[in-house]
Design an enzyme around this catalytic site. Structure first.
Site, PDB file in Angstrom:
ATOM      1  N   HIS A 277      -0.569  -6.683  -5.388  1.00  0.00           N
ATOM      2  CA  HIS A 277      -0.632  -7.956  -4.672  1.00  0.00           C
ATOM      3  C   HIS A 277       0.059  -9.021  -5.515  1.00  0.00           C
ATOM      4  O   HIS A 277      -0.054  -9.013  -6.747  1.00  0.00           O
ATOM      5  CB  HIS A 277      -2.095  -8.339  -4.434  1.00  0.00           C
TER       6      HIS A 277
ATOM      7  N   HIS B  30       0.854  -1.184   0.000  1.00  0.00           N
ATOM      8  CA  HIS B  30       0.000   0.000   0.000  1.00  0.00           C
ATOM      9  C   HIS B  30       0.895   1.242   0.000  1.00  0.00           C
ATOM     10  O   HIS B  30       1.417   1.652   1.046  1.00  0.00           O
ATOM     11  CB  HIS B  30      -0.913   0.005   1.225  1.00  0.00           C
TER      12      HIS B  30
END
Length: 318
Positions: A122, A112
């Site tokens: 991811h 993030h």
């Protein structure tokens, strides 16, 4: 190769992958370091405590970076665990192995970033075995990587998909189209009618072609992640932004939370199997906001994102 030899080879690769990714991300951040949390399975402090899916043993290395110059929070996890009864989230496509003892190992990461112009991302690569006393182990690989921008740039998305295509190209011309489509379908928020991001690669239940072939493909995906993401970090980490962009980033992070808690099979498997909650939910952002009936201003940069959350062929002209 025997089952134990397979597992040893995968574990050695995954531990090295975790180390390489953490070192590269620390260098990209320019200051922050990943803290290491080495753990043994301890459901409530009791190793191997029973769950709805049986008892679980094993451990892992959770590595988390916080409050960096580039990454607000990032986690790169390695785990290797063993259970006595395969939970439904892992046997839905293979009903014949439901309830078997199992082992699983993998590396999973979520980043993030601080800057709203640098996408969240991811990646996961994993290996499973299901065991029975009267049968050979059933094994399979899974994995992939995907990208979640808030203020997307076409060149970034095309680069991401180009690396994804090239990483799996040695394993067949049909692999990228299939795994790209699988990613689009998997990371789909059914209740919102939109994708979580702009996709990438996703695959599961892979055992066709033999262990070496499947392991090689999984290594290509794991090794390709940094090639796909680091150029985006270099391009976007210093892009100027203000409160408006930050607030939109926090709002859109809410969609990430929704997917991970409502739809994600990995989250469900971890919780059903009695996995380590802190490591499972490491994927959630450190700060997020929800707003009732939010609608971006028509024609704004924020409204533009909606066009990117419907699957398309990003390499049609590349």
């Amino acid at each position: 190769m025997s089952s134990s030899t397979h597992t040893d080879a995968v574990a050695a690769y995954l531990l090295d992958l975790q180390e390489r990714i953490c070192s590269a991300l620390e260098a990209a951040d320019g200051g922050a370091r990943f803290e290491l949390d080495a753990w043994q399975r301890d459901c409530g402090g009791r190793a191997g405590a029973p769950t709805a899916a049986g008892s679980l043993t094993g451990g892992g290395r959770t590595r988390v970076l916080k409050n960096g110059a580039v990454f607000e929070q990032g986690g790169v996890n390695f785990s290797q665990v063993h259970g006595t009864r395969l939970p439904p989230s892992a046997s839905g496509h293979r009903p014949g192995i439901a309830g078997r003892a199992w082992s699983a190992l993998g590396v999973s990461l979520v980043l993030h970033p601080c800057n709203p112009y640098l996408p969240t991302t991811h990646m996961n690569v994993r290996y499973f075995e299901a065991h029975a006393d009267d049968a050979e182990p059933v094994w399979w690989f899974g994995g992939g990587f995907d990208l979640t921008p808030f203020y997307p740039f076409d060149e970034d998305v095309v680069h991401w998909h180009t690396v994804a295509r090239d990483a799996v190209a040695p394993f067949g011309a049909d692999v990228y189209p299939r795994y790209k489509r699988w990613c689009d379908e998997y990371f789909w928020l059914k209740h919102r009618g939109e994708a979580r991001g702009v996709g990438g690669l996703f695959y599961d239940d892979l055992n066709e072609g033999g262990f070496e072939h499947c392991f090689g493909l999984t290594q290509a995906v794991g090794d390709g992640f940094l090639d796909a993401y680091l150029p985006l970090v270099a391009r976007r980490k210093d892009t100027p932004f203000g409160e408006r962009e930050r607030e939109f980033q926090l709002y859109r992070r809410g969609r990430y939370v929704e997917f991970n808690l409502v739809h994600d099979r990995g989250t469900l498997f971890g919780l059903q199997s009695g996995g380590r909650t802190e490591s499972i939910l490491m994927s959630l952002p450190p700060r997020v906001r929800f707003e009732y009936a939010y609608a971006p201003e028509p024609g704004s940069a924020e409204a533009r994102l909606a066009d990117y959350l419907q699957p398309r062929d990003w390499l049609a002209h590349g």
